[in-house]
Write a protein that holds these residues in place. Structure first.
Motif, PDB file in Angstrom:
ATOM      1  N   GLN A  25       1.982   7.623  -1.496  1.00  0.00           N
ATOM      2  CA  GLN A  25       1.958   8.011  -2.891  1.00  0.00           C
ATOM      3  C   GLN A  25       1.283   9.380  -3.048  1.00  0.00           C
ATOM      4  O   GLN A  25       0.349   9.730  -2.327  1.00  0.00           O
ATOM      5  CB  GLN A  25       1.215   6.972  -3.729  1.00  0.00           C
ATOM      6  N   GLU A  26       1.760  10.138  -4.020  1.00  0.00           N
ATOM      7  CA  GLU A  26       1.282  11.511  -4.203  1.00  0.00           C
ATOM      8  C   GLU A  26      -0.214  11.568  -4.480  1.00  0.00           C
ATOM      9  O   GLU A  26      -0.918  12.435  -3.953  1.00  0.00           O
ATOM     10  CB  GLU A  26       2.055  12.168  -5.355  1.00  0.00           C
ATOM     11  N   ILE A  29      -2.170  11.027  -1.234  1.00  0.00           N
ATOM     12  CA  ILE A  29      -2.103  12.216  -0.383  1.00  0.00           C
ATOM     13  C   ILE A  29      -2.979  13.328  -0.941  1.00  0.00           C
ATOM     14  O   ILE A  29      -3.653  14.054  -0.199  1.00  0.00           O
ATOM     15  CB  ILE A  29      -0.640  12.687  -0.250  1.00  0.00           C
ATOM     16  N   THR A  30      -3.008  13.451  -2.263  1.00  0.00           N
ATOM     17  CA  THR A  30      -3.850  14.467  -2.906  1.00  0.00           C
ATOM     18  C   THR A  30      -5.321  14.233  -2.603  1.00  0.00           C
ATOM     19  O   THR A  30      -6.074  15.179  -2.332  1.00  0.00           O
ATOM     20  CB  THR A  30      -3.628  14.458  -4.428  1.00  0.00           C
ATOM     21  N   LYS A  31      -5.748  12.973  -2.642  1.00  0.00           N
ATOM     22  CA  LYS A  31      -7.147  12.645  -2.344  1.00  0.00           C
ATOM     23  C   LYS A  31      -7.506  13.019  -0.907  1.00  0.00           C
ATOM     24  O   LYS A  31      -8.609  13.497  -0.630  1.00  0.00           O
ATOM     25  CB  LYS A  31      -7.393  11.155  -2.582  1.00  0.00           C
ATOM     26  N   ILE A  32      -6.573  12.799   0.015  1.00  0.00           N
ATOM     27  CA  ILE A  32      -6.812  13.174   1.413  1.00  0.00           C
ATOM     28  C   ILE A  32      -6.989  14.679   1.527  1.00  0.00           C
ATOM     29  O   ILE A  32      -7.920  15.173   2.176  1.00  0.00           O
ATOM     30  CB  ILE A  32      -5.649  12.709   2.305  1.00  0.00           C
ATOM     31  N   ASN A  33      -6.099  15.435   0.885  1.00  0.00           N
ATOM     32  CA  ASN A  33      -6.148  16.889   0.979  1.00  0.00           C
ATOM     33  C   ASN A  33      -7.363  17.492   0.293  1.00  0.00           C
ATOM     34  O   ASN A  33      -7.769  18.615   0.596  1.00  0.00           O
ATOM     35  CB  ASN A  33      -4.862  17.497   0.411  1.00  0.00           C
ATOM     36  N   ALA A  43       4.029  13.856   2.712  1.00  0.00           N
ATOM     37  CA  ALA A  43       4.897  12.681   2.759  1.00  0.00           C
ATOM     38  C   ALA A  43       6.093  12.980   3.643  1.00  0.00           C
ATOM     39  O   ALA A  43       6.980  13.741   3.265  1.00  0.00           O
ATOM     40  CB  ALA A  43       5.351  12.309   1.357  1.00  0.00           C
ATOM     41  N   ASN A  44       6.100  12.394   4.828  1.00  0.00           N
ATOM     42  CA  ASN A  44       7.185  12.625   5.762  1.00  0.00           C
ATOM     43  C   ASN A  44       8.227  11.511   5.732  1.00  0.00           C
ATOM     44  O   ASN A  44       9.241  11.594   6.408  1.00  0.00           O
ATOM     45  CB  ASN A  44       6.633  12.758   7.186  1.00  0.00           C
ATOM     46  N   PHE A  45       7.933  10.466   4.965  1.00  0.00           N
ATOM     47  CA  PHE A  45       8.857   9.339   4.861  1.00  0.00           C
ATOM     48  C   PHE A  45       9.063   8.987   3.393  1.00  0.00           C
ATOM     49  O   PHE A  45       8.267   9.348   2.536  1.00  0.00           O
ATOM     50  CB  PHE A  45       8.308   8.122   5.605  1.00  0.00           C
ATOM     51  N   ASP A  46      10.130   8.263   3.131  1.00  0.00           N
ATOM     52  CA  ASP A  46      10.417   7.787   1.788  1.00  0.00           C
ATOM     53  C   ASP A  46       9.330   6.805   1.348  1.00  0.00           C
ATOM     54  O   ASP A  46       9.040   5.842   2.063  1.00  0.00           O
ATOM     55  CB  ASP A  46      11.772   7.085   1.786  1.00  0.00           C
ATOM     56  N   PRO A  47       8.676   7.021   0.201  1.00  0.00           N
ATOM     57  CA  PRO A  47       7.628   6.108  -0.267  1.00  0.00           C
ATOM     58  C   PRO A  47       8.085   4.661  -0.418  1.00  0.00           C
ATOM     59  O   PRO A  47       7.268   3.744  -0.437  1.00  0.00           O
ATOM     60  CB  PRO A  47       7.244   6.703  -1.631  1.00  0.00           C
ATOM     61  N   LYS A  48       9.390   4.438  -0.516  1.00  0.00           N
ATOM     62  CA  LYS A  48       9.911   3.085  -0.664  1.00  0.00           C
ATOM     63  C   LYS A  48      10.142   2.391   0.679  1.00  0.00           C
ATOM     64  O   LYS A  48      10.534   1.230   0.713  1.00  0.00           O
ATOM     65  CB  LYS A  48      11.232   3.123  -1.447  1.00  0.00           C
TER      66      LYS A  48
END
Length: 240
Positions: A25-26, A29-33, A43-48
């Protein structure tokens, strides 16, 4: 009663969704960055994509945190690392340190196969050979051979043991081999990369994995066949 059932449904659905895709989820990922300073998550894969499709790609076995029982399995100290105060560089990039080694920094695609254990070890082995020879050896080694032909190392696409792969290298060496359809080396990787969806996300769902070769003679035949077509090529380095 209906309200209670609806509430339970919402909770269970939310838990399922979170378990399956929270790491794609965006906002996650934002929290990681926000915390990472030397790399950037994406995100290298489909979130679904279902969690089970990720799990089957995690093929490394026998890798655990050292404890009192297995501490001798890991190197925890080295005299060479003592008294290094002030000698460790603030910035270091192996790609720049060993510019002649094109294998360093190359990220290989395992496809829909839990062969990360084989790609990681064969790639590290190739990098070390390049560094040790000052660039005289500068080729990829065969992840294909170690994945599908080392029966004491693992189970092909169903995972394997990195330490067993290193033992295999020490005792028998490894032939050269590039990426899928690269035509490089004696035994290139035969698992195709995962396809991309319309949004450009990598997906490993619904793609057939290459079956493990169960007959050792078939492995020898495949490798000999590959070598015979490159007998005049410097890629034939089967004693490494």
């Amino acid at each position: 009663m209906v309200r209670v059932l609806m509430l339970l449904y919402v909770i269970i659905f939310s838990m399922y969704t979170t378990e399956q895709t929270h790491f794609l989820q965006e906002n996650f990922i934002t929290k990681i960055n926000e915390q990472a300073t030397t790399w950037k998550a994406g995100a290298n894969f489909d979130p679904k994509m279902a969690e089970e499709n990720f799990v089957k790609l995690l093929g490394s076995k026998g890798v655990q945190i050292p404890n009192k029982l297995n501490h001798k399995m890991y190197k925890t100290e080295d005299e060479s690392y003592e008294n290094l105060f002030g000698k460790i560089p603030r910035h270091f990039d192996a790609r720049k340190k060993w510019r002649r080694c094109s294998t360093i920094g190359k990220v290989r695609d395992q496809g829909n196969c839990g062969s990360c254990w084989a790609l990681a070890t064969s790639s590290a082995f190739a990098d070390r050979l390049c560094v040790a020879t000052n660039g005289d050896f500068n080729q990829l080694l065969s992840a294909e051979e170690i994945t599908f032909c080392c029966h004491s190392c693992g189970f092909g696409c169903r995972g394997g043991y990195p330490i067993k792969a290193w033992e295999r290298f020490k005792d028998h060496g490894l032939v050269t081999g590039g990426d899928y359809k690269s035509g490089e080396g004696c035994e290139p990787y035969r698992v195709p990369p995962c396809p991309y969806d319309e949004q450009g996300n990598n997906t490993c769902a619904g793609v057939n994995q290459r079956k493990r070769i169960t007959d050792a003679r078939e492995c020898v035949t495949e490798i000999k066949s590959s070598i015979s077509t490159k007998i005049t090529d410097t890629h034939v380095t089967t004693t490494i």
